[in-house]
Design a protein around this motif. Structure first.
Motif, mmCIF file in Angstrom:
data_model
loop_
_atom_site.group_PDB
_atom_site.id
_atom_site.type_symbol
_atom_site.label_atom_id
_atom_site.label_comp_id
_atom_site.label_asym_id
_atom_site.label_seq_id
_atom_site.Cartn_x
_atom_site.Cartn_y
_atom_site.Cartn_z
ATOM 1 N N TRP A 126 0.801 -1.220 0.000
ATOM 2 C CA TRP A 126 0.000 0.000 0.000
ATOM 3 C C TRP A 126 0.840 1.280 0.000
ATOM 4 O O TRP A 126 0.309 2.364 -0.102
ATOM 5 C CB TRP A 126 -0.896 0.037 1.231
ATOM 6 N N THR A 177 -0.496 2.314 9.874
ATOM 7 C CA THR A 177 -1.729 2.496 9.101
ATOM 8 C C THR A 177 -2.443 1.159 8.929
ATOM 9 O O THR A 177 -3.665 1.071 9.094
ATOM 10 C CB THR A 177 -1.407 3.110 7.724
ATOM 11 N N VAL A 178 -1.703 0.124 8.633
ATOM 12 C CA VAL A 178 -2.285 -1.215 8.482
ATOM 13 C C VAL A 178 -2.874 -1.654 9.820
ATOM 14 O O VAL A 178 -3.998 -2.157 9.882
ATOM 15 C CB VAL A 178 -1.229 -2.228 7.986
ATOM 16 N N ARG A 212 -4.033 0.194 12.200
ATOM 17 C CA ARG A 212 -5.260 0.953 12.475
ATOM 18 C C ARG A 212 -6.463 0.304 11.791
ATOM 19 O O ARG A 212 -7.545 0.223 12.367
ATOM 20 C CB ARG A 212 -5.118 2.408 12.029
ATOM 21 N N HIS A 213 -6.282 -0.144 10.556
ATOM 22 C CA HIS A 213 -7.379 -0.815 9.842
ATOM 23 C C HIS A 213 -7.721 -2.145 10.501
ATOM 24 O O HIS A 213 -8.898 -2.517 10.578
ATOM 25 C CB HIS A 213 -7.020 -1.014 8.370
ATOM 26 N N SER A 228 -9.522 -1.348 13.823
ATOM 27 C CA SER A 228 -10.878 -0.843 13.617
ATOM 28 C C SER A 228 -11.848 -1.960 13.246
ATOM 29 O O SER A 228 -13.062 -1.758 13.266
ATOM 30 C CB SER A 228 -10.877 0.216 12.503
ATOM 31 N N LEU A 260 -11.998 -3.302 10.270
ATOM 32 C CA LEU A 260 -12.270 -3.254 8.832
ATOM 33 C C LEU A 260 -11.433 -4.250 8.044
ATOM 34 O O LEU A 260 -11.871 -4.765 7.020
ATOM 35 C CB LEU A 260 -12.022 -1.842 8.290
ATOM 36 N N LEU A 261 -10.213 -4.509 8.515
ATOM 37 C CA LEU A 261 -9.311 -5.443 7.843
ATOM 38 C C LEU A 261 -9.122 -6.660 8.748
ATOM 39 O O LEU A 261 -8.488 -6.571 9.798
ATOM 40 C CB LEU A 261 -7.959 -4.781 7.564
ATOM 41 N N PHE A 284 -11.031 -6.304 1.138
ATOM 42 C CA PHE A 284 -10.905 -4.973 1.750
ATOM 43 C C PHE A 284 -10.548 -3.931 0.692
ATOM 44 O O PHE A 284 -11.152 -2.865 0.628
ATOM 45 C CB PHE A 284 -9.837 -5.012 2.848
ATOM 46 N N GLU A 285 -9.567 -4.233 -0.145
ATOM 47 C CA GLU A 285 -9.129 -3.287 -1.170
ATOM 48 C C GLU A 285 -10.241 -2.996 -2.188
ATOM 49 O O GLU A 285 -10.374 -1.860 -2.655
ATOM 50 C CB GLU A 285 -7.895 -3.829 -1.902
ATOM 51 N N LEU A 327 -12.725 -0.210 -1.265
ATOM 52 C CA LEU A 327 -12.279 1.179 -1.270
ATOM 53 C C LEU A 327 -12.752 1.888 -2.530
ATOM 54 O O LEU A 327 -12.626 1.357 -3.630
ATOM 55 C CB LEU A 327 -10.746 1.247 -1.189
ATOM 56 N N LEU A 357 -6.463 4.892 2.205
ATOM 57 C CA LEU A 357 -5.805 3.993 3.157
ATOM 58 C C LEU A 357 -5.266 4.730 4.361
ATOM 59 O O LEU A 357 -5.123 4.155 5.417
ATOM 60 C CB LEU A 357 -4.694 3.222 2.457
#
Length: 79
Positions: A32, A38-39, A41-42, A45, A47-48, A67-68, A71, A78
């Motif tokens: 990414w 950042t990864v 955090r996803h 959360s 989401l990932l 996931f991608e 978006l 991201l």
């Protein structure tokens, strides 16, 4: 101890030099072009999806693609 039957079964299904379906946080961050935080955090959360394998966190390639694909603009949302 080693389990010979298990080892033989793995060898029959394993493809030499095949990429692993499990990616590390660093692998995803590189893909990414973001930092590992950042990864994380996803993942944090929810989401990932990610799996904890011992002390390692791994992301399944198929989960990552799903996931991608959610978006709206690749790599723009991201961060």
């Amino acid at each position: 101890m080693f389990n010979r039957q298990h080892d033989e079964a793995v060898m029959k299904t394993a493809t030499p030099n095949a990429p692993s379906p499990w990616l590390s946080i660093r692998d995803v961050a590189t893909r990414w072009r973001v930092c590992g935080r950042t990864v994380r955090r996803h993942i944090d959360s929810g989401l990932l999806p990610a799996r904890k394998l011992g002390s390692l966190v791994r992301i399944n390639e198929q989960d990552l693609r799903i996931f991608e694909n959610r978006l709206p603009h690749q790599n723009h949302d991201l961060k």
